[in-house]
Write an enzyme that holds these catalytic residues in place. Structure first.
Site: not given
Ligand code: ZN
Length: 406
Positions: A69, A71, A76-77, A138, A171, A203, A235, A291
């Site tokens: 996993h 990026h 971000g962003g 996402y 999100r 996610h 989490r 991540d």
């Molecule tokens: Zn995630």
């Protein structure tokens, strides 16, 4: 892009091999990017061929980590366009022991595209790293390169699944059960067509709904449980318990190596893996990812958001060392970083040390430090010294001008 000089063969003597299972003291012959031979008996140098001989004196040799996993475009962003993160350079992966990555898009699947993701994966491949990825991000409808999830997985070489599709998160696109089933069926069928993993990497947010959508998907469809692959399961502690249950039903679940503060309702990656291994859930259905390149909020001692940090591939090695410090055995914990990931993602020759396997190898020194990294039979780290880096990363050199004036 081939290295400019042909690689010499390498003879590794006296390696204590964790393949990831402990198989004792071995000698390994490496050439053409692969492990050509492995034996407890002495291996002679092939006559007339340039061979570099290295005696590891019983140091531990492990498969390179597969970070499931990452990026790779930079993530971000979420705090404005200024918080978009740049792609990480090669050495941030290799010098952390990561020799293969799975790249994906997250919150920002709007300014970022599958096209950009594939370009980044191919760039990492050109520099020697194992690199695959997921179409989508996402949101729904999933961003793709060919116009469909099925087309992307079936026809675009590095793409092996779809994700990270967000559920139980403010999100997310708030996908319905039917929408999740449709996207899972596309991934599954494309996986069958192409021999790829064909999974939906999910996610999980902080939402109370947790894994309810996945449970309903398993109860109401014929799609195999392995297609649904939840991540960030540590989490929330209650979410972790749900994930243990799903693992017994056939899902492969993924722990994220993000920082966890004292008193937080979360498990650190090391604690989560230890709990998983202590549970009745099948040992092969747990993986750990970093991540890397994603945005991480950092909190001060009073729980206030102090700054945003960037996830790093080095979190995997730090987690492994923490587990060893807790007294766990290397061969107990290593599959979650290596062979379990390769099996779920159907990556042949990765995540194991075997004859015919790729020579992506790590050497751990006696203090659990990473002393050596071989990537496709090439030294990237040798006795702690950086020997090979990314295209725009100069090797450290006392005589090299850093003023950028040229
Ligand atoms: Zn995630």
């Amino acid at each position: 892009m081939a290295p400019s000089n042909p690689q010499p063969m390498i003879l590794l003597r006296n390696a204590e091999v964790f393949a990831p299972q402990a198989i004792g003291r071995q000698n390994l012959l490496i050439g053409g990017g692969r492990v050509l031979g492995m034996s407890t008996a002495a291996i002679d140098s092939p006559l007339g061929i340039d061979v570099e001989e290295v005696d590891l004196h019983g140091q531990r040799l492990l498969p390179g980590f597969i970070d499931g996993h990452v990026h790779v475009t930079g993530g971000g962003g979420e705090g404005g366009f200024a918080t978009r993160i740049s792609p990480l350079p090669l050495s941030r992966y290799t010098h952390g022991g990561v020799t293969s990555v799975i790249g994906l898009l997250g919150t920002d699947d709007c300014a970022r595209s599958t096209r950009e993701l594939v370009a980044n994966l191919l760039a990492l491949r050109e520099q020697g790293l194992g690199a695959w990825g997921y179409c989508g991000g996402y949101h729904l409808p999933p961003t793709t390169l060919t116009g469909s999830v099925r087309g992307d997985i079936a026809f675009i070489d590095p793409l092996i699944g779809v994700g990270e599709l967000a559920i139980s998160d403010h999100r997310s696109s708030q996908p319905t059960l039917d929408e999740l089933l449709r996207i899972a069926s596309e991934a599954h069928v494309a996986g069958l067509m192409s021999g790829k993993a064909g999974i939906v990497h999910l996610h999980l947010g902080d939402g109370e709904r947790g894994l309810d959508l996945v449970r309903r998907a398993l109860a109401q469809s014929e799609i195999p449980a392995r297609v649904f692959n939840p991540t960030h399961i540590n989490r929330r502690r209650a979410l972790f318990d749900e994930a243990l249950e799903l693992a017994t039903q056939g899902c492969h679940v993924d722990i994220t190596a993000f920082p966890v503060e004292d008193g937080e309702d979360a498990w650190s990656a090391a604690d989560a893996l230890q709990r998983y291994l202590d549970s009745a859930a099948p040992k092969q259905r747990i993986t750990i990812s970093s991540d890397a390149g994603g945005c991480l909020p950092c909190f001060d001692s009073e729980g206030q958001l102090s700054h945003m940090d960037v996830g790093t591939p080095g979190a995997l090695l730090a987690t492994l060392v923490e587990l060893l410090d807790h007294g766990l055995l290397l061969d107990q914990v290593l599959p979650a970083f290596t062979s379990n990931v390769a099996a779920l993602l159907r990556l042949p020759r990765k995540g194991v040390i075997e004859v015919g396997g790729d020579a992506d190898l790590l050497v751990l020194d006696d203090a659990n430090g990473l002393s050596d990294v071989l990537l496709g039979g090439d030294w990237h780290l040798r006795e702690g010294k950086s020997l090979r880096r990314g295209v725009f990363e100069p090797l450290p050199s006392p005589t090299h001008s850093q003023d950028g004036s040229h």
